[in-house]
Scaffold this active site. Sequence first.
Site, PDB file in Angstrom:
ATOM      1  N   HIS A  82      60.546  79.170 -14.854  1.00  9.07           N
ATOM      2  CA  HIS A  82      61.173  80.201 -14.016  1.00  9.07           C
ATOM      3  C   HIS A  82      60.537  81.552 -14.313  1.00  9.07           C
ATOM      4  CE1 HIS A  82      64.425  82.969 -12.736  1.00  9.07           C
ATOM      5  NE2 HIS A  82      64.733  82.019 -11.870  1.00  9.07           N
TER       6      HIS A  82
ATOM      7  N   MET B 236      63.247  88.161  -1.186  1.00 10.09           N
ATOM      8  CA  MET B 236      64.437  87.484  -0.672  1.00 10.09           C
ATOM      9  C   MET B 236      64.342  85.977  -0.841  1.00 10.09           C
ATOM     10  SD  MET B 236      63.753  87.638   3.429  1.00 10.09           S
ATOM     11  CE  MET B 236      63.748  85.925   3.965  1.00 10.09           C
ATOM     12  N   ALA B 237      65.495  85.361  -1.006  1.00 10.84           N
ATOM     13  CA  ALA B 237      65.585  83.905  -0.963  1.00 10.84           C
ATOM     14  C   ALA B 237      65.665  83.474   0.495  1.00 10.84           C
ATOM     15  CB  ALA B 237      66.824  83.435  -1.718  1.00 10.84           C
TER      16      ALA B 237
END
Length: 344
Positions: free
Chosen positions: A116, A174-175
Site C-alpha cells: 500500500h 479520487m477513488a
Amino acid sequence: MILKPENEKKLIIDVLKKFGVPEEDAKITADVFVDADLKGFTSHGIGRFPQYITALKLGNINPKPDIKIVKESPATAVIDGDLGLGQVVGKKAMELAIKKAKNVGVGVVATRNANHFGIAGYYSELAMNQDMIGITITNTEPAMAPFGGKEKILGTNPIAIAFKGNKYKFSLDMATASIARGKILEALRKKIKIPEGCAVDKDGKPTTDPAKALEGCILPFGGPKGYGLALAIEMLSAIGGAEVGTKVKGTANPEERCTKGDLFIAINPEFFMGKEEFKRKVDELLDEIKNSEPAEGFEILIPGEIEERNKMKRKDGFEIDKNLYNQLKEICNELGLNIEDYIE
C-alpha cells in the site's frame, strides 16, 4: 490530543527504524503519511499506520527490499518491489517515469510486489513539480461490486492526475468507488456511520454501518460510469504483472501479502505544445473556471484547492481520536518508545 506534522514524521521514522527500515526509506514513507494528513486524507494518514505495523510484524512488508527494474525500454519500465513499503517503491517508480519523460517525452512505469502506497496524489505531484503531467493509478483488494451486482470483485481503484500553470495547479486524487475503503475503516474505528448511498450489506441492501459495508460492497461512483473506470484501472494497474480481481490481496488486510499493481505516468509538455504554452493554457482555463458565475450557495473550486486549504489549517497540528491514540501508544510501548514524546 494533538499531533503536529513534524512529530508525526518523527514518530513514523522512529517506529519504522525499529523494524529495520533504513532511515531514508522511513523518511520517504513518513513524508507520504504526513502529506495525506495535512491534505485531510485522514483515512490514508497516521490512522492507517497500525496496519503497516501488523504487516511488518507478519513479514508481509519487507523492511529492506531489493527493488529491481525487471524490464525496461526508453519510455517504459517494470519494477519489482520485493514486498517493500509502497511509498518507497512508488517514489522510485515515479522518479524513473519523470527521468524517462525528460528524455523521450513520456515515462510509463509499472510496479508489482509493492505494498500500500498511501495517497496516489503524492506521486502525481512529484511529476507536476517537475512541470510535467503526472498520472498515478492502482488497484486494491476487492471492495466494490460491478454495476448491478452484489459480489466484491473490483477494488476502490484510485486515480490521481496533477499538472500546473504559473498561477494555478490542478491535483485530482479520487477513488472510483463512491467512498474510499480507508474512510470506512476510519468510520469503524471512530464508531460513526458512513454517508448514505455509498455501500450495501452482504444481502445487497443499502447500509450506513461501516462494519456491514465492509462485509458487503462499496458502490461505484456515478453508477456504470464509475464501474467502467474502475474496471479499466484494475487492468491497467496490473500491466506490470500484478494480480487483478479477486486475486488482489493485502491492501486492506495486513495479514495477507500484497498482490496489487501500480502504474505511474509522467508526460512532458515540452515534447508537445511546449512547457510554457501548456502552463499558459492551464492558467487560461482555470482562470475561466474560477471566474465563472457560481450557483447560489456554492463556490467553484479546482481539484486540489480544498487540500491546499487543509494544509494551511492543519500545519500546526490536528486532533487524533482516542482509539488511534491507544493503538499508537501500544505500538510505542512494544518498541520502547514513549508516545508522549510525539503527541501533545
